[in-house]
Design a protein around this motif. Structure first.
Motif, PDB file in Angstrom:
ATOM      1  N   TYR A  72      19.114  -4.838  -1.084  1.00 51.57           N
ATOM      2  CA  TYR A  72      18.289  -5.268  -2.171  1.00 51.57           C
ATOM      3  C   TYR A  72      17.206  -4.199  -2.314  1.00 51.57           C
ATOM      4  CZ  TYR A  72      20.545  -9.720  -2.105  1.00 51.57           C
ATOM      5  OH  TYR A  72      21.262 -10.994  -1.971  1.00 51.57           O
ATOM      6  N   SER A  73      16.874  -4.082  -3.715  1.00 53.28           N
ATOM      7  CA  SER A  73      15.852  -3.100  -4.023  1.00 53.28           C
ATOM      8  C   SER A  73      14.400  -4.052  -3.701  1.00 53.28           C
ATOM      9  CB  SER A  73      15.900  -2.809  -5.403  1.00 53.28           C
ATOM     10  OG  SER A  73      14.956  -1.914  -5.772  1.00 53.28           O
ATOM     11  N   ILE A  74      13.958  -3.565  -2.925  1.00 49.47           N
ATOM     12  CA  ILE A  74      12.704  -4.318  -2.330  1.00 49.47           C
ATOM     13  C   ILE A  74      11.299  -3.517  -2.487  1.00 49.47           C
ATOM     14  CG2 ILE A  74      11.288  -5.706  -0.621  1.00 49.47           C
ATOM     15  CD1 ILE A  74      14.257  -6.003   0.608  1.00 49.47           C
ATOM     16  N   TYR A  75      10.199  -3.998  -3.091  1.00 46.59           N
ATOM     17  CA  TYR A  75       8.993  -3.416  -3.390  1.00 46.59           C
ATOM     18  C   TYR A  75       7.807  -4.295  -2.740  1.00 46.59           C
ATOM     19  CZ  TYR A  75      11.214  -0.223  -6.659  1.00 46.59           C
ATOM     20  OH  TYR A  75      12.040   0.628  -7.157  1.00 46.59           O
ATOM     21  N   LEU A  76       7.367  -3.529  -1.740  1.00 44.69           N
ATOM     22  CA  LEU A  76       6.051  -4.255  -1.199  1.00 44.69           C
ATOM     23  C   LEU A  76       4.738  -3.734  -1.499  1.00 44.69           C
ATOM     24  CD1 LEU A  76       7.524  -3.672   2.502  1.00 44.69           C
ATOM     25  CD2 LEU A  76       7.904  -5.646   0.897  1.00 44.69           C
ATOM     26  N   SER A  77       3.895  -5.041  -1.778  1.00 42.54           N
ATOM     27  CA  SER A  77       2.619  -4.482  -2.282  1.00 42.54           C
ATOM     28  C   SER A  77       1.490  -5.319  -1.122  1.00 42.54           C
ATOM     29  CB  SER A  77       2.260  -5.065  -3.628  1.00 42.54           C
ATOM     30  OG  SER A  77       0.830  -5.034  -4.195  1.00 42.54           O
ATOM     31  N   ASP A  78       0.939  -4.128  -0.717  1.00 41.01           N
ATOM     32  CA  ASP A  78      -0.393  -4.916   0.059  1.00 41.01           C
ATOM     33  C   ASP A  78      -1.904  -5.027  -0.812  1.00 41.01           C
ATOM     34  OD1 ASP A  78       1.140  -4.817   2.199  1.00 41.01           O
ATOM     35  OD2 ASP A  78       0.147  -3.041   3.386  1.00 41.01           O
ATOM     36  N   ARG A  79      -2.531  -6.090  -0.200  1.00 39.99           N
ATOM     37  CA  ARG A  79      -3.489  -6.355  -1.133  1.00 39.99           C
ATOM     38  C   ARG A  79      -5.032  -6.617  -0.238  1.00 39.99           C
ATOM     39  NH1 ARG A  79      -1.247  -5.651  -5.628  1.00 39.99           N
ATOM     40  NH2 ARG A  79      -2.754  -6.836  -6.473  1.00 39.99           N
ATOM     41  N   CYS A  80      -5.059  -5.705   0.633  1.00 39.12           N
ATOM     42  CA  CYS A  80      -6.302  -5.700   1.494  1.00 39.12           C
ATOM     43  C   CYS A  80      -6.917  -4.262   1.643  1.00 39.12           C
ATOM     44  CB  CYS A  80      -6.396  -6.564   2.713  1.00 39.12           C
ATOM     45  SG  CYS A  80      -5.223  -5.602   3.959  1.00 39.12           S
ATOM     46  N   GLN A  81      -7.927  -4.215   2.536  1.00 42.83           N
ATOM     47  CA  GLN A  81      -8.442  -2.943   3.062  1.00 42.83           C
ATOM     48  C   GLN A  81      -7.214  -2.213   3.605  1.00 42.83           C
ATOM     49  OE1 GLN A  81     -11.787  -3.312   5.688  1.00 42.83           O
ATOM     50  NE2 GLN A  81     -11.420  -1.284   6.327  1.00 42.83           N
ATOM     51  N   PRO A  82      -6.862  -1.121   3.193  1.00 46.34           N
ATOM     52  CA  PRO A  82      -5.732  -0.332   3.560  1.00 46.34           C
ATOM     53  C   PRO A  82      -5.802   0.133   5.034  1.00 46.34           C
ATOM     54  CG  PRO A  82      -6.916   1.099   2.330  1.00 46.34           C
ATOM     55  CD  PRO A  82      -7.568  -0.327   2.100  1.00 46.34           C
ATOM     56  N   LYS A 123      -7.090   5.837  -2.315  1.00 46.84           N
ATOM     57  CA  LYS A 123      -7.252   6.140  -0.899  1.00 46.84           C
ATOM     58  C   LYS A 123      -6.059   5.327  -0.209  1.00 46.84           C
ATOM     59  CE  LYS A 123      -9.574   7.218   2.855  1.00 46.84           C
ATOM     60  NZ  LYS A 123      -9.748   8.502   3.270  1.00 46.84           N
ATOM     61  N   ALA A 124      -5.810   4.060  -0.644  1.00 50.73           N
ATOM     62  CA  ALA A 124      -4.686   3.224   0.051  1.00 50.73           C
ATOM     63  C   ALA A 124      -3.343   4.142  -0.113  1.00 50.73           C
ATOM     64  CB  ALA A 124      -4.487   1.895  -0.742  1.00 50.73           C
ATOM     65  N   LYS A 125      -3.133   4.793  -1.102  1.00 51.84           N
ATOM     66  CA  LYS A 125      -1.966   5.596  -1.288  1.00 51.84           C
ATOM     67  C   LYS A 125      -1.755   6.672  -0.104  1.00 51.84           C
ATOM     68  CE  LYS A 125       0.920   8.613  -4.256  1.00 51.84           C
ATOM     69  NZ  LYS A 125       1.278   9.359  -5.279  1.00 51.84           N
ATOM     70  N   GLU A 126      -3.039   7.289   0.176  1.00 51.69           N
ATOM     71  CA  GLU A 126      -3.098   8.257   1.169  1.00 51.69           C
ATOM     72  C   GLU A 126      -2.947   7.577   2.667  1.00 51.69           C
ATOM     73  OE1 GLU A 126      -6.955   9.867   0.458  1.00 51.69           O
ATOM     74  OE2 GLU A 126      -6.396  10.923  -1.525  1.00 51.69           O
ATOM     75  N   ILE A 127      -3.379   6.707   2.855  1.00 48.02           N
ATOM     76  CA  ILE A 127      -3.281   5.867   4.182  1.00 48.02           C
ATOM     77  C   ILE A 127      -1.825   5.531   4.469  1.00 48.02           C
ATOM     78  CG2 ILE A 127      -3.917   3.940   5.532  1.00 48.02           C
ATOM     79  CD1 ILE A 127      -6.932   4.431   4.168  1.00 48.02           C
ATOM     80  N   CYS A 187     -16.752   2.210  -0.467  1.00 40.51           N
ATOM     81  CA  CYS A 187     -16.194   1.794   0.906  1.00 40.51           C
ATOM     82  C   CYS A 187     -14.929   2.196   0.718  1.00 40.51           C
ATOM     83  CB  CYS A 187     -16.341   0.134   1.030  1.00 40.51           C
ATOM     84  SG  CYS A 187     -15.404  -0.719  -0.564  1.00 40.51           S
ATOM     85  N   VAL A 188     -14.066   2.014   1.862  1.00 35.11           N
ATOM     86  CA  VAL A 188     -12.690   2.546   2.248  1.00 35.11           C
ATOM     87  C   VAL A 188     -11.858   2.637   0.800  1.00 35.11           C
ATOM     88  CG1 VAL A 188     -10.699   2.441   3.389  1.00 35.11           C
ATOM     89  CG2 VAL A 188     -12.737   2.398   4.627  1.00 35.11           C
ATOM     90  N   ALA A 189     -11.897   1.747   0.209  1.00 34.79           N
ATOM     91  CA  ALA A 189     -11.018   1.625  -1.141  1.00 34.79           C
ATOM     92  C   ALA A 189     -11.554   0.487  -1.880  1.00 34.79           C
ATOM     93  CB  ALA A 189      -9.485   1.023  -0.636  1.00 34.79           C
ATOM     94  N   GLY A 190     -11.245   0.819  -3.286  1.00 32.51           N
ATOM     95  CA  GLY A 190     -11.594   0.039  -4.308  1.00 32.51           C
ATOM     96  C   GLY A 190     -12.613   0.697  -5.439  1.00 32.51           C
ATOM     97  N   PRO A 191     -13.950   0.658  -5.078  1.00 38.39           N
ATOM     98  CA  PRO A 191     -14.964   0.968  -5.961  1.00 38.39           C
ATOM     99  C   PRO A 191     -14.821   2.306  -6.677  1.00 38.39           C
ATOM    100  CG  PRO A 191     -15.994  -0.353  -4.082  1.00 38.39           C
ATOM    101  CD  PRO A 191     -14.678   0.094  -3.648  1.00 38.39           C
ATOM    102  N   SER A 192     -14.487   3.506  -5.849  1.00 41.02           N
ATOM    103  CA  SER A 192     -14.100   4.774  -6.079  1.00 41.02           C
ATOM    104  C   SER A 192     -13.008   4.865  -7.253  1.00 41.02           C
ATOM    105  CB  SER A 192     -13.686   5.586  -4.941  1.00 41.02           C
ATOM    106  OG  SER A 192     -12.608   5.272  -4.296  1.00 41.02           O
TER     107      SER A 192
END
Length: 360
Positions: free
Chosen positions: A112-122, A150-154, A290-295
């Motif tokens: 199956y074509s599966i896409y995963l989405s994380d929702r927290c500090q990366p 930032k999450a993408k880079e991590i 912080c690590v991800a989000g505000p920027s």
């Protein structure tokens, strides 16, 4: 051509991840011709958020018993695998860090074509077992959806995956109303340690401007019970009349609309909706970078200020500047309201849709 799309999440109980999933599901169901399935596989298939009548909901009837946790887990894996095979979707979107491991294990070997989405500090660790599973399982997903740059880079380094896309959270539009503005610095968030409200209280106290108040909207969470300690801190500083712990509020919007500046001292985020909603309400933002989000939302000297983590003096200086320069604060607030439109519900939900059907 109409497709079958399966959206997977353990539950639709109250929460940020669950709210976003309900928005995406409803958007696709109400605006596209596809067949939309929502599969809830957690202990309780609670549905807090209203769903379109077009959504086909799948839940199981197993009763969880801690004594038989392992057996229950395997039964749920088998049920989820069987349910997905019965639906036979053209594409799948799954939400939730550890839960995505569960989904990938349940569907292992199925094409199956599966896409995963994380929702927290990366860069958050979930323990050796889950961190190892994530590195192993995520590589076989069709795509990984990050919330921030930032999450993408991590994730690209962590999962060795070439297809990582950025999709932020949908931010609801907050319309201006007749609520009169007051000299209030407002913040919103659960009273947990990573929000660093003790630092915010110290920062505001040091500014020492008697014409302003600080209002913190949010209640105790994660069994930390920090409200009592924060209230003691406020009383010890003699700031009981100028710093208010408003507790949990349903009508957060009215607090945002009444205030002039939004302050955010959190040090751990995935994508902070509260920052986006403050901007939608026309508030300039002063936030720790912080690590991800505000920027991904705040632009220095345009709609607010990003402050290096835990640099309290710099945070206080920028906050004081906006308090003492109302014309600049209003200009930044107008910019914020315009800038956050890129995260409108329709735009973000359409990005999710286009991403998950690209290989269908």
């Amino acid at each position: 051509m109409s497709l079958k799309i399966a959206f997977l999440i353990p539950t639709l109980s109250p929460g940020g991840m669950e709210r976003v999933m309900s928005q995406v599901v409803n958007y696709v169901a109400d605006n596209k011709t596809d067949e939309v399935h929502l599969v809830l596989y957690g202990k309780k298939g609670d549905i807090f958020y209203q769903l379109s009548e077009k959504v086909i909901v799948h839940t199981h009837d197993m009763v969880y018993d801690e004594k038989y946790r392992i057996q229950y887990t395997f039964k749920t894996l088998k049920w989820l695998r069987r349910e997905i095979k019965a639906i036979s979707p053209d594409t799948i979107l799954s939400f939730g860090e550890i839960w995505n491991n569960f989904v990938m294990l349940a569907l292992i070997g199925l094409k199956y074509s599966i896409y995963l989405s994380d929702r927290c500090q990366p860069n958050k660790s979930f323990g050796k077992l889950h961190d190892t599973l994530r590195k192993w399982l995520y590589t076989s997903a069709t795509g990984v959806i990050a919330q921030t740059q930032k999450a993408k880079e991590i994730y690209r380094t962590q999962f060795k995956h070439n297809h990582v896309v950025i999709i932020g959270n949908p931010i609801r539009s907050i319309a201006p109303c007749n609520i009169e503005k007051e000299n209030i610095v407002v913040s919103v968030g659960r009273l947990i340690s990573t929000k660093n409200f003790d630092q915010m209280i110290d920062i505001f106290t040091q500014i020492d401007n008697p014409d302003w108040k600080l209002v913190i909207v949010g209640g105790d969470a994660l069994k930390q019970n920090n409200s009592a300690g924060l209230q003691q801190q406020i009383e010890k500083l003699g700031m009981g009349e100028r710093i208010i712990l408003a507790g949990t509020q349903k009508d957060v919007e009215s607090y945002l609309l009444r205030s002039r500046i939004f302050a955010f001292t959190s040090s751990s985020e995935g994508f902070p909706n509260v920052v986006g909603e403050a901007m939608s309400a026309g508030l300039p933002v002063v936030a720790y970078d912080c690590v991800a989000g505000p920027s991904d939302m705040v632009v220095n000297g345009h709609n607010g200020y990003l402050i290096p983590l835990f640099e309290k003096e710099t945070f206080g200086a920028k906050l004081k500047y906006l308090m003492e320069n109302p014309q600049i604060a209003e200009e930044y607030g107008r910019n914020a309201k315009h800038d956050i439109e890129q995260f409108s519900t329709d735009i973000i939900c359409e990005e999710f849709y286009k991403t998950i059907i690209e290989n269908a």
